[in-house]
Design a protein around this motif. Structure first.
Motif, PDB file in Angstrom:
ATOM      1  N   PRO A  11       0.490  -1.418   0.001  1.00 55.51           N
ATOM      2  CA  PRO A  11       0.123   0.174  -0.024  1.00 55.51           C
ATOM      3  C   PRO A  11       0.632   0.831  -0.581  1.00 55.51           C
ATOM      4  CG  PRO A  11      -0.995  -1.906   1.355  1.00 55.51           C
ATOM      5  CD  PRO A  11       0.317  -1.889   0.829  1.00 55.51           C
ATOM      6  N   ASN A  12       1.563   1.583   0.802  1.00 56.60           N
ATOM      7  CA  ASN A  12       2.935   2.231   0.666  1.00 56.60           C
ATOM      8  C   ASN A  12       3.615   2.578  -0.358  1.00 56.60           C
ATOM      9  OD1 ASN A  12       1.741   3.479   3.216  1.00 56.60           O
ATOM     10  ND2 ASN A  12       3.334   1.940   4.733  1.00 56.60           N
ATOM     11  N   SER A  13       3.669   2.059  -1.023  1.00 56.48           N
ATOM     12  CA  SER A  13       4.432   1.897  -2.039  1.00 56.48           C
ATOM     13  C   SER A  13       4.085   2.752  -3.552  1.00 56.48           C
ATOM     14  CB  SER A  13       4.866   0.289  -3.083  1.00 56.48           C
ATOM     15  OG  SER A  13       3.888  -0.490  -3.674  1.00 56.48           O
ATOM     16  N   ARG A  14       4.913   3.426  -4.355  1.00 56.02           N
ATOM     17  CA  ARG A  14       4.523   4.485  -5.284  1.00 56.02           C
ATOM     18  C   ARG A  14       3.018   3.623  -6.036  1.00 56.02           C
ATOM     19  NH1 ARG A  14       8.866   7.068  -8.500  1.00 56.02           N
ATOM     20  NH2 ARG A  14       7.168   8.530  -9.412  1.00 56.02           N
ATOM     21  N   LEU A  15       3.096   2.378  -6.320  1.00 58.35           N
ATOM     22  CA  LEU A  15       2.131   1.615  -6.864  1.00 58.35           C
ATOM     23  C   LEU A  15       0.844   1.899  -6.108  1.00 58.35           C
ATOM     24  CD1 LEU A  15       1.257   0.185  -9.677  1.00 58.35           C
ATOM     25  CD2 LEU A  15       1.619  -1.989  -8.716  1.00 58.35           C
ATOM     26  N   GLY A  16       1.453   1.049  -5.060  1.00 58.03           N
ATOM     27  CA  GLY A  16       0.112   1.419  -4.048  1.00 58.03           C
ATOM     28  C   GLY A  16      -0.943   2.447  -3.954  1.00 58.03           C
ATOM     29  N   GLN A  17       0.000   3.361  -4.130  1.00 62.22           N
ATOM     30  CA  GLN A  17      -0.383   4.516  -3.757  1.00 62.22           C
ATOM     31  C   GLN A  17      -1.166   5.371  -5.440  1.00 62.22           C
ATOM     32  OE1 GLN A  17       3.076   7.094  -3.283  1.00 62.22           O
ATOM     33  NE2 GLN A  17       3.880   6.463  -0.927  1.00 62.22           N
ATOM     34  N   ALA A  18      -0.682   4.668  -6.096  1.00 63.76           N
ATOM     35  CA  ALA A  18      -1.090   5.314  -7.724  1.00 63.76           C
ATOM     36  C   ALA A  18      -2.616   4.586  -7.304  1.00 63.76           C
ATOM     37  CB  ALA A  18      -0.450   5.088  -8.286  1.00 63.76           C
ATOM     38  N   PHE A  19      -2.786   3.538  -6.438  1.00 57.19           N
ATOM     39  CA  PHE A  19      -4.267   2.756  -6.838  1.00 57.19           C
ATOM     40  C   PHE A  19      -4.714   3.300  -6.557  1.00 57.19           C
ATOM     41  CE2 PHE A  19      -2.287  -2.505  -8.151  1.00 57.19           C
ATOM     42  CZ  PHE A  19      -2.890  -1.565  -9.373  1.00 57.19           C
ATOM     43  N   ASN A  20      -4.785   3.000  -4.797  1.00 57.80           N
ATOM     44  CA  ASN A  20      -5.233   3.980  -4.392  1.00 57.80           C
ATOM     45  C   ASN A  20      -5.928   5.240  -3.882  1.00 57.80           C
ATOM     46  OD1 ASN A  20      -5.955   2.761  -1.225  1.00 57.80           O
ATOM     47  ND2 ASN A  20      -3.826   2.998  -1.066  1.00 57.80           N
ATOM     48  N   TYR A  21      -4.854   6.214  -5.061  1.00 55.03           N
ATOM     49  CA  TYR A  21      -5.521   7.713  -5.296  1.00 55.03           C
ATOM     50  C   TYR A  21      -6.874   7.497  -6.645  1.00 55.03           C
ATOM     51  CZ  TYR A  21      -5.787  12.102  -8.456  1.00 55.03           C
ATOM     52  OH  TYR A  21      -5.873  13.119  -8.707  1.00 55.03           O
TER      53      TYR A  21
END
Length: 384
Positions: A250-260
């Motif tokens: 979740p805290n990776s850049r991909l996880g942050q993009a998903f969360n966005y």
């Protein structure tokens, strides 16, 4: 005995022709040409035009245009859709305030663009310390009670949020901004990012088909529900599955993009539920290029009054462009009919001014006034 030589009747008592004032306004606020560069150009032509004089002349354009600018704000507030965004601005008087002790609570300086769409298109610029959300709040205060909520398209920045009239808008977020989250990290997560980008590309392909077929809002909504909704639903399930199966940190850049995307899913997919809801904020980002071009070329405004003059003229020029109206003819008509404009600004909007013209109140076409000196003025326009 002294004899006074009177000017011939065909020569205007004005020292500077209306066409010069309008072309100066276009050159400075649309093309972004600095006054000192225009002064150098005039000097080469043998017709000096100091930058201070240029300022006085464009101020005269705003001195009649602000009446229409104020009326346009009331008109824009009644439209169906608004696109909003900010860009940085430089105002020397405000920068000087920032250096005082103590400095002001807010030191940032913005130019906000509000592009309102409906029966007509209106573009409004506001420069100062207020950000886009505050400027839109002021505009929404002019909206008549009882109207449906306005569709508000913006990126997800907190500065775009309305504080006073948030209940009067439907919040939509930009799908292009969501896509950019994945484009920026595509080199690190190519497989996952390609899947998201491909899904969004499919949505835009469907939108292109709607535009090509000239579908009305209801038909466009039905088309996206049939062809884009399954794609977006599948994308949402897949992103959520990546989290559930611990495939993405979740805290990776991909996880942050998903969360966005997941946190803003309703705002990003309004086009699947609301007739006429746009996909992205690109229309206002396109008009903001006008302010960016001015900042890159002319660098700054000296005072807030100078910024207001720029906002008025740029708003009128861009509104003319959006409605297919010649801005030179329009601004010339305003200058030639000042009293009528102040008496009834609604009759002098870019899409109404031609019907307001009468044989006694018609601006001469650009260049019809014969030059006295014979020299060329700014960009070839004659200076009496």
């Amino acid at each position: 005995m002294l004899f006074v030589a009177h000017l011939p009747p065909e020569v205007s008592p004005e020292r500077y022709d209306t066409s010069l004032k309008v072309i100066l306004a276009m050159a400075h606020y649309h093309l972004g040409l600095p006054f000192n560069r225009l002064e150098s150009f005039q000097q080469m032509l043998g017709q000096p035009l100091p930058d201070a004089t240029q300022w006085e002349l464009v101020e005269q354009v705003a001195d009649v245009g602000y009446v229409v600018f104020n009326h346009l704000q009331g008109y824009a507030a009644q439209l169906e859709v608004v696109f909003q965004d900010d860009t940085r601005a430089r105002v020397l008087s405000l920068i000087k305030e920032n250096q005082a002790e103590p400095p002001p609570a807010r030191q940032a300086i913005y130019t906000t663009a509000l592009r309102c769409e409906g029966a007509r298109s209106v573009c409004l610029f506001f420069t100062g310390r207020q950000h886009a959300g505050e400027n839109l709040d002021d505009l929404m205060a002019l909206r008549q009670p009882g109207l449906p909520r306005m569709l508000r398209m913006a990126d997800a920045l907190a500065a775009n949020t309305l504080k006073r009239h948030g209940d009067r808008v439907v919040n939509l977020n930009c799908l292009t901004h969501a896509r950019r989250q994945f484009v920026d990290i595509q080199a690190f997560f190519p497989g996952e990012c390609d899947q998201v980008i491909a899904a969004i590309a499919t949505v835009y392909q469907q939108e292109a088909q709607c535009v090509e077929a000239e579908l009305n809002p209801a038909q466009r909504l039905a088309h996206h529900q049939a062809h884009s909704a399954p794609v977006m639903a599948s994308l949402k399930r897949w992103m959520q599955q990546q989290f559930d199966e611990k495939q993405v940190e979740p805290n990776s850049r991909l996880g942050q993009a998903f969360n966005y995307m997941l946190k803003r899913w309703a705002a990003l997919t309004g086009f699947l539920r609301i007739p006429g809801a746009p996909l992205d904020n690109n229309p206002v980002e396109q008009v903001l290029k006008l302010s960016v071009r001015y900042r890159n070329n002319s660098l700054f405004y000296k005072t807030l009054h100078g910024a207001y003059v720029g906002d008025v003229i740029a708003s009128l020029i861009e509104t003319c462009r959006l409605n297919g109206v010649n801005p030179i003819d329009y601004l010339s008509a305003l200058l030639h009919n000042r009293s009528a404009v102040f008496a009834d600004p609604a009759a002098w909007l870019p899409w109404t001014f031609e019907s307001a013209l009468t044989p006694n109140a018609q601006a001469p076409p650009l260049g019809d006034t014969p030059p006295v000196s014979g020299h060329a003025g700014v960009l070839g326009v004659a200076v009496p």
